[in-house]
Design a protein around this motif. Structure first.
Motif, mmCIF file in Angstrom:
data_model
loop_
_atom_site.group_PDB
_atom_site.id
_atom_site.type_symbol
_atom_site.label_atom_id
_atom_site.label_comp_id
_atom_site.label_asym_id
_atom_site.label_seq_id
_atom_site.Cartn_x
_atom_site.Cartn_y
_atom_site.Cartn_z
ATOM 1 N N GLU A 149 0.812 -1.209 0.000
ATOM 2 C CA GLU A 149 0.000 0.000 0.000
ATOM 3 C C GLU A 149 0.853 1.271 0.000
ATOM 4 O O GLU A 149 0.357 2.350 -0.285
ATOM 5 N N ASP A 150 2.131 1.152 0.349
ATOM 6 C CA ASP A 150 3.017 2.313 0.380
ATOM 7 C C ASP A 150 3.377 2.800 -1.019
ATOM 8 O O ASP A 150 3.764 3.952 -1.197
ATOM 9 N N PHE A 151 3.266 1.949 -2.020
ATOM 10 C CA PHE A 151 3.613 2.317 -3.390
ATOM 11 C C PHE A 151 2.430 3.045 -4.011
ATOM 12 O O PHE A 151 1.397 2.469 -4.285
ATOM 13 N N VAL A 206 9.253 -1.030 -7.946
ATOM 14 C CA VAL A 206 10.452 -0.216 -8.041
ATOM 15 C C VAL A 206 10.318 0.887 -6.996
ATOM 16 O O VAL A 206 9.257 1.485 -6.851
ATOM 17 N N THR A 207 11.379 1.138 -6.263
ATOM 18 C CA THR A 207 11.326 2.188 -5.252
ATOM 19 C C THR A 207 12.199 3.367 -5.657
ATOM 20 O O THR A 207 13.142 3.226 -6.420
ATOM 21 N N ALA A 208 11.859 4.498 -5.129
ATOM 22 C CA ALA A 208 12.697 5.686 -5.243
ATOM 23 C C ALA A 208 13.084 6.065 -3.821
ATOM 24 O O ALA A 208 12.237 6.156 -2.937
ATOM 25 N N SER A 209 14.363 6.223 -3.599
ATOM 26 C CA SER A 209 14.824 6.528 -2.251
ATOM 27 C C SER A 209 15.966 7.526 -2.309
ATOM 28 O O SER A 209 16.512 7.811 -3.372
ATOM 29 N N GLY A 210 16.301 8.052 -1.162
ATOM 30 C CA GLY A 210 17.400 9.002 -1.074
ATOM 31 C C GLY A 210 17.983 8.994 0.322
ATOM 32 O O GLY A 210 17.368 8.482 1.264
ATOM 33 N N ILE A 211 19.149 9.537 0.440
ATOM 34 C CA ILE A 211 19.824 9.615 1.733
ATOM 35 C C ILE A 211 20.246 11.067 1.951
ATOM 36 O O ILE A 211 20.799 11.697 1.050
ATOM 37 N N THR A 212 19.954 11.578 3.143
ATOM 38 C CA THR A 212 20.453 12.898 3.512
ATOM 39 C C THR A 212 21.441 12.735 4.655
ATOM 40 O O THR A 212 21.329 11.811 5.465
ATOM 41 N N TYR A 270 10.293 7.511 -1.290
ATOM 42 C CA TYR A 270 9.382 8.395 -2.013
ATOM 43 C C TYR A 270 8.297 7.541 -2.669
ATOM 44 O O TYR A 270 8.512 6.969 -3.740
ATOM 45 N N PRO A 271 7.137 7.426 -2.051
ATOM 46 C CA PRO A 271 6.116 6.470 -2.516
ATOM 47 C C PRO A 271 5.458 6.818 -3.836
ATOM 48 O O PRO A 271 4.950 5.932 -4.515
ATOM 49 N N SER A 272 5.485 8.064 -4.259
ATOM 50 C CA SER A 272 4.745 8.449 -5.459
ATOM 51 C C SER A 272 5.593 8.504 -6.722
ATOM 52 O O SER A 272 5.075 8.780 -7.795
#
Length: 87
Positions: free
Chosen positions: A32-34, A47-53, A78-80
């Motif tokens: 449901e997060d996607f 497929v996920t989109a992610s990032g690191i700060t 980033y779910p959207s």
């Protein structure tokens, strides 16, 4: 594929209204997060989109030099950005 990933990185970095949530050991990703649109042209199921700060701070003393150092790193999802492939 490289161009797609690069495009996503720029889109996420320069968009201020993108929703995301930070990694949390207690919060596992669920289907449901996607929230992105399904892409029927890929072989992947999801497929996920992610990032690191990353941030850091240094505490200095006028007599002792550096007396403290603090770092923080956060992983974001980033779910959207991309979604699941629906059969």
């Amino acid at each position: 594929m490289y161009k797609l990933i690069l495009t996503l990185v720029f889109a996420v970095c320069f968009s201020s209204d993108v929703s995301y949530f930070s990694w949390n050991q207690e919060q596992k990703l669920q289907w449901e997060d996607f929230k992105g649109e399904a892409n029927h042209n890929i072989d992947a199921v999801a497929v996920t989109a992610s990032g690191i700060t990353f941030s850091y701070g240094i505490q200095k003393s006028s007599t002792k030099g550096i007396v403290g150092f603090k770092t923080e790193a956060f992983a974001h999802f980033y779910p959207s950005i991309l979604g699941i492939r629906k059969n």
